[in-house]
Design a protein around this motif. Sequence first.
Motif, PDB file in Angstrom:
ATOM      1  N   ASP A  10       0.819  -1.216   0.000  1.00 43.16           N
ATOM      2  CA  ASP A  10       0.000   0.000   0.000  1.00 43.16           C
ATOM      3  C   ASP A  10       0.853   1.266   0.000  1.00 43.16           C
ATOM      4  O   ASP A  10       0.418   2.317   0.427  1.00 43.16           O
ATOM      5  N   ALA A  11       2.095   1.182  -0.494  1.00 41.52           N
ATOM      6  CA  ALA A  11       2.977   2.350  -0.469  1.00 41.52           C
ATOM      7  C   ALA A  11       3.844   2.429  -1.712  1.00 41.52           C
ATOM      8  O   ALA A  11       5.035   2.692  -1.635  1.00 41.52           O
ATOM      9  N   THR A  12       3.276   2.231  -2.863  1.00 39.96           N
ATOM     10  CA  THR A  12       4.060   2.267  -4.095  1.00 39.96           C
ATOM     11  C   THR A  12       4.098   3.671  -4.680  1.00 39.96           C
ATOM     12  O   THR A  12       3.212   4.485  -4.454  1.00 39.96           O
ATOM     13  N   GLY A  13       5.163   3.930  -5.460  1.00 44.77           N
ATOM     14  CA  GLY A  13       5.261   5.187  -6.182  1.00 44.77           C
ATOM     15  C   GLY A  13       5.731   6.361  -5.352  1.00 44.77           C
ATOM     16  O   GLY A  13       5.616   7.504  -5.776  1.00 44.77           O
ATOM     17  N   ASN A  14       6.277   6.120  -4.161  1.00 43.49           N
ATOM     18  CA  ASN A  14       6.746   7.203  -3.308  1.00 43.49           C
ATOM     19  C   ASN A  14       8.249   7.410  -3.510  1.00 43.49           C
ATOM     20  O   ASN A  14       8.885   6.702  -4.287  1.00 43.49           O
ATOM     21  N   TRP A  15       8.825   8.364  -2.781  1.00 44.85           N
ATOM     22  CA  TRP A  15      10.230   8.718  -2.985  1.00 44.85           C
ATOM     23  C   TRP A  15      11.174   7.567  -2.634  1.00 44.85           C
ATOM     24  O   TRP A  15      12.241   7.448  -3.232  1.00 44.85           O
ATOM     25  N   VAL A  16      10.789   6.737  -1.673  1.00 44.93           N
ATOM     26  CA  VAL A  16      11.636   5.593  -1.323  1.00 44.93           C
ATOM     27  C   VAL A  16      11.762   4.649  -2.516  1.00 44.93           C
ATOM     28  O   VAL A  16      12.847   4.146  -2.814  1.00 44.93           O
ATOM     29  N   ASP A  17      10.668   4.410  -3.220  1.00 42.13           N
ATOM     30  CA  ASP A  17      10.666   3.506  -4.365  1.00 42.13           C
ATOM     31  C   ASP A  17      11.400   4.071  -5.561  1.00 42.13           C
ATOM     32  O   ASP A  17      11.952   3.318  -6.378  1.00 42.13           O
ATOM     33  N   THR A  18      11.412   5.410  -5.676  1.00 42.01           N
ATOM     34  CA  THR A  18      11.897   6.003  -6.916  1.00 42.01           C
ATOM     35  C   THR A  18      13.235   6.725  -6.808  1.00 42.01           C
ATOM     36  O   THR A  18      13.941   6.849  -7.804  1.00 42.01           O
ATOM     37  N   VAL A  19      13.604   7.194  -5.606  1.00 41.97           N
ATOM     38  CA  VAL A  19      14.783   8.044  -5.468  1.00 41.97           C
ATOM     39  C   VAL A  19      15.850   7.436  -4.562  1.00 41.97           C
ATOM     40  O   VAL A  19      17.049   7.533  -4.857  1.00 41.97           O
TER      41      VAL A  19
END
Length: 310
Positions: A10-19
């Motif tokens: 329930d936490a996709t597409g946030n800064w952790v995933d992308t940066v």
Amino acid sequence: MSDAITRVADATGNWVDTVAPSWSRPYLRLARLDRPIGSWLLLLPCWWSAALSAGIAHHLDRLLLDLALFLIGAFAMRGAGCTWNDITDRDLDARVERTRSRPIPAGQVSVRQALAFLVAQALVGLAVLLQFNRFAVFTGIASLLIVAVYPFMKRITWWPQIVLGLAFSWGALMGFAVRFGRLDATAFVLYAGSIAWVIAYDTIYAHQDAEDDALIGVKSTARLFGERTHQALTVFYGLAVVLIGAALALAGAGVAAWIGLAVFAAHLAWQVSRLRIGDSALCLRLFKSNRDAGFMLFAGLLVDAVMRAV
């Protein structure tokens, strides 16, 4: 295992995933920095009490510093608490659809690594706490017992949200401990109001997992209230508003604080009117909206503190 597969459900597409660097992502997920809503909800009672106590004192000396220290401390200690929760709940998390992708059940982090990360976060929290007076230091340390036992409550009581409320509302005491080196009736009434708020919003959150919780035997107020959730939320949100209002009255708060409380109350009423307990996505959105509600109250308390200090 690709990172796309191991993201938390329930936490996709946030800064952790992308940066964030790949090596750091499991640890940032353990600390819930991919989902900071809980950190904000832990922080807001700290900020309420800091602003309200500054208003009582009629001066703003070191208020900005205290707000900044509470910000750092809340994010560090919420991360430590979530890491502890994931360690103790790793077997349960593996059996729930929404949580089986968390770092420990997904095999991204070992229990030993998670424990080391927990200690590192706790040391950051301790460093913040030591910036305050001795009474505040001991008051902050006293909360650790509640944090430690919370993950086990869902196994033994239908009311784990009360224990979460005791932990997540502790900041309502800390502002007074830091400002005055003591706790009085105003602090405890604000604390009680915050506990009622937490019980209600976490009931909304728990409805996301109600079906899985029933299958594995995990208890919650969401399962306890069931179809009576709207009535229960009305009671607890109403109690939160009344108790916080009593704290404002005890503090001699001015009109700005009362306007903040009125807007806070209206937002809570809107949540109850919108809630559909079978809609998990809506439950998550309404739960997250409590950050906005809390900021509305904080804004009123901060303006009131400034007005009383000039």
